[in-house]
Each structure stands twice: as structure tokens, then as C-alpha cells.
Design a protein around this motif. Sequence first.
Motif, short mmCIF file in Angstrom:
data_model
loop_
_atom_site.label_atom_id
_atom_site.label_comp_id
_atom_site.label_asym_id
_atom_site.label_seq_id
_atom_site.Cartn_x
_atom_site.Cartn_y
_atom_site.Cartn_z
N LEU A 106 50.13 40.94 29.26
CA LEU A 106 51.41 41.58 28.98
C LEU A 106 51.26 43.06 28.64
N GLY A 107 50.02 43.50 28.41
CA GLY A 107 49.80 44.93 28.19
C GLY A 107 49.30 45.32 26.82
N ALA A 108 48.84 44.36 26.01
CA ALA A 108 48.27 44.72 24.71
C ALA A 108 47.01 45.57 24.92
N THR A 109 46.83 46.56 24.07
CA THR A 109 45.65 47.41 24.15
C THR A 109 44.44 46.74 23.52
N ASP A 110 44.68 45.96 22.48
CA ASP A 110 43.61 45.24 21.80
C ASP A 110 44.22 44.08 21.04
N PHE A 111 43.37 43.18 20.56
CA PHE A 111 43.83 41.98 19.84
C PHE A 111 42.91 41.78 18.64
N LEU A 165 51.53 53.52 25.54
CA LEU A 165 51.41 53.57 24.09
C LEU A 165 50.46 52.48 23.59
N PRO A 166 49.47 52.82 22.76
CA PRO A 166 48.56 51.78 22.23
C PRO A 166 49.32 50.74 21.40
N VAL A 167 49.16 49.48 21.78
CA VAL A 167 49.77 48.36 21.05
C VAL A 167 48.66 47.38 20.71
N VAL A 168 48.44 47.16 19.43
CA VAL A 168 47.41 46.24 18.97
C VAL A 168 48.09 44.99 18.43
N MET A 169 47.82 43.85 19.05
CA MET A 169 48.39 42.59 18.57
C MET A 169 47.49 42.01 17.49
N ILE A 170 48.08 41.63 16.36
CA ILE A 170 47.34 41.08 15.23
C ILE A 170 47.97 39.74 14.89
N SER A 171 47.23 38.65 15.10
CA SER A 171 47.85 37.33 15.00
C SER A 171 46.85 36.26 14.58
N ALA A 212 43.58 31.48 25.34
CA ALA A 212 44.79 31.56 26.16
C ALA A 212 45.77 32.59 25.60
N SER A 213 45.91 32.61 24.27
CA SER A 213 46.84 33.55 23.64
C SER A 213 46.36 34.99 23.82
N ILE A 214 45.06 35.20 23.66
CA ILE A 214 44.51 36.55 23.82
C ILE A 214 44.70 37.02 25.26
N LEU A 240 56.51 42.85 23.42
CA LEU A 240 55.48 43.58 24.15
C LEU A 240 55.90 43.81 25.60
N GLY A 241 56.48 42.78 26.20
CA GLY A 241 56.96 42.93 27.57
C GLY A 241 58.02 44.01 27.69
N ARG A 242 58.93 44.05 26.73
CA ARG A 242 59.99 45.07 26.76
C ARG A 242 59.42 46.47 26.56
N ILE A 243 58.45 46.58 25.67
CA ILE A 243 57.82 47.89 25.43
C ILE A 243 57.15 48.39 26.71
N ARG A 244 56.43 47.51 27.38
CA ARG A 244 55.70 47.92 28.57
C ARG A 244 56.61 48.21 29.76
N ARG A 245 57.83 47.68 29.74
CA ARG A 245 58.76 47.97 30.83
C ARG A 245 59.41 49.34 30.69
#
Length: 508
Positions: free
Chosen positions: A96-101, A76-82, A88-90, A64-69
Amino acid sequence: MHALVIDDSKPVRSILTKVLNSLQFQCIEAQNGVEALDRLSHMPRPTLITLNRHMPEMDGFELLGRIRRSQQYKNLPVVMISTDSTKASIEAAMRLGATDFIAKPFTPTELIARLNTLGLTQETKKKSKQQPDPQPSSSLSLHTNQHAQIVLEHKPIRILLVDDSAAIRGILSKTLHEIPGIKVIGTAADGEKALTLLEKEHVDIVLLDIEMPVMDGIETLRHIRKKYLRLPVVIFSSLTERGAKATLEALVAGANDYVAKPTATDKDSIVARIESELVPKLRAVYRPPEKNKDPANSTASKKLMTAASFNKNLQNISVIVIGVSTGGPSALADILPHLTVANAPPIAVVQHMPKEFTGHLADRLSKLCKHRVCEAHHGQALESEHIYLAPGGSHLEIQKHGKEAKLVLHDGPPENSCRPSVDVLFRSAAKIFHSDTLALVLTGMGNDGLRGCKLIAAEGGVVIAQDEPSSVVWGMPGHVVRAGLADMVLSLDRIGPDIARRICRQQK
């Protein structure tokens, strides 16, 4: 529309792809961050990326860090699914730039609803033509692993800039001001002014130059550490010979990380360095308020096995191998002096660091230790009561030549984007010393060392990981702990004494 689906679980990828296909997305899948970067370079620009948090090779946060750099994917919309859906993780994902979680397990209905909210479905796009854009919200609704909705206020990371150059302060302030989630709350031209501002302002991170009038960066850092033990400090200084030595001194004195100022003085070069290197490190070392605890009082600093089972599992220590990255110089300065007992086994260390630093680090650590600390040389014999540091830019391995173990340096391809790589060293130690290997995984970003620990564990060796509260960044040790490979998880102040006692008992 194209979507890139990134998850190390094939069933999860299949479910996501099926749902996204129903929404008219053409999906391309990747099972880890490294593979995802390759897919991105060859596919049309995606409309959406779904991203898992914990993956081999390169985890979701690093990717995610590399994408945002990248300017190309900045918005670009990035949705983290975990499954790792702690607060703390959210919060870390959003910084770091996630659009949603979205928390696992999720339902297709939930996924579609969230994408609809983000305006990524055909239904939403039709409605958006008829309705005005909604007002931006000051908070973001996210789901916990119980699927209960919580609202997290994302307060910006508050930065204090300390640099005697007005031009650098201006460029830093302007560039960081445009980065979401970061706020420059003050600037200072010297250490004395910085300490005054620290008394008045709430500061999350100090960005500190070394060479300044009135009070330089080293002296300023010492004052900061006396009063603000856990306040992250990142050095932003030159990589000249003089600058490298001073920066190394700061890292040993407790600076959390560093970024080298670009040698070019034009604004574009400085801005590029800020966006590509400085911002990710600021986000990595940031500690939310609830994490600013004294490690000694934290319940997270605990053993995963008893001392008795530790002794049983490790009959003999023939070699100690150490992997460390962000926060490493200070951690090594704390641990290594404890390990310089009589007849101590050889110690080989991989510290992620440029070649300009490693020689200075070896010299600095030598002054703190009874045994010799040296930058490793190709063909050097591995001897007891010696500590060997991998030179920056070269992999370090241990190989057997007859009955003698020797050090081998080479410039093979980077592993985990690192050279030297912890995995390379750990793999070689497991092959030669088997169950007599003791591995330490200390503070650092990324997951370098994870695969090497798997091999050491398979051979019957012992793995010790630094705990989260005492780590500057709980990336490398965190991956090892979550993979179930850590025999012990200890705070920094316990690692050295515990191992020293074991070495002394072994010799009786």
C-alpha cells in the motif's frame, strides 16, 4: 519539521510525540484515519507520518491508501507502527506504500534508529551532506513482534490487461508501470488471447474488459473460474445501462471487483481514475501466494462457538441484516438461495454499490432465489419471505410504525465514507429487534458495520462473520472478528446452510 502521529491509543501517541519532539519535530496528533485526514488538510505539509494499523472510524490501511493516492503526499515518508506484525500484514502495508514498518512494543532507541536509517533525523541529514546517497536495496529490513529482523522480498503484483481498445491498453500499461509494486506482464485484445497468456505466464490479477470481440469478458471469466478458482479478476468497464448489467453479471459470476471506465475519453481523466480507484482495488484483492488456498481445507474456517450455544443465544430470528462490499454479488448469490426457506424472516442487505447496479443486482438475485428480492422502497413494509436490497446512494433503515416494521430510505451524510452504510442498517435493526437480530458481515474493504455489530451484540443479537480465506477482502469481517464481536466465523459455503438449518429448527 512537522510530524503527524496517528494512533487510537493516547499513551502511544504521547510516547511517539515525546520521542519525535526530541528530534526537533513539531507533532500533531490524530486518533483515527478520519481525524488524520482533517489534520492533514489544515497543517503544514508534514515531513513524517506515523500510523497505527487497527483504528476505529478508518483503519491504517485505508488511510495509507488515501494518502498514497494524493499527488501531494505520494512520496511522503509513512512509518506504520502496529502490534499486527505478521508477515502478511507487513507485506500488505508495504504494497500500500508504507515506507517502513515497526512492530509494537518498540523502544525509543529503536524508533530513532529507524528514522535515522530513513534520513529523517538531524544527525542523518548532517551526514548526508558529507556522504553520497546509499545504493537502493532490493529488499527491506523489517521487525517482527519478537523484534527479530527479517528480510522480505517485495515482488511486484503481476497484472494481465485484457481490453480490445489499444488506446486503453496503452494508457493502462504506461500508468501502471509507473506505480511501485505493480508490473504489467502482458496484454490481450480478447478473451482467447488472455487465456493463452494465462497458460504461459504467472499472473496475480486479471484486469478485464467486458465488451470484446472473439470472446467477451463474461465468457472469459467463466473459463478463468473453471481453471483458476482463486485468481483475482477486476472488471474495468463502462457504466452505461448495458455496461452496468454486464458488469453486474460478471460480479455474480465471480469477478472480485470492478472499476468504471471514465466517461471522459481524455488521457488525464483515465489516468486519474486508474490512480485513484483502480490501483487501490488491485492492491486490495491481491492474494499473496501463501493465501491462495482452498477455503474448505483451511483451519481458519472455524466456529467460535458451538452450535448449541448458538441456538441458546439466538432464541428467535426476527430479522437478518447483511453488510457486504467487495466481492459481495458473488457472495450474496451463494448465500441467499439457502435462506429462502418457508416462513424465513425478512432479510435486509446493504451492498456497497452505485445506484446504476443495485436494481440489476436485485433482479439477478431474484432469479436465483425462491423468495422475492427487490430494491427497497421508502415506506415499504418489512415482510417475511422477502429480501430487500438498499439502493445505491441511499441509507436503508428499519423503523417501527405502530406494530409494523417499515423500511426508510434517506440521503443522510455518508458513514464510513459509504451511503448506503452497513452501520445505519445494523443500528436500526438492533434498536427494534434487539436479541432477535442476526447480522452477517461478509467480504469487503473498510470497517463499515463494526459499530453496528457492537450495538447488536450489546442487545444480545448474534453476529456471524465470513472467514478470511473465503473473503475477497477480509476488511469488514476482519474488523468485527478482531474486535471480538463475531459469535461465529464461517466460510462462505457454510453460512447459508447453517442459518437455514437454524430457521427450520426454529419453526418446529
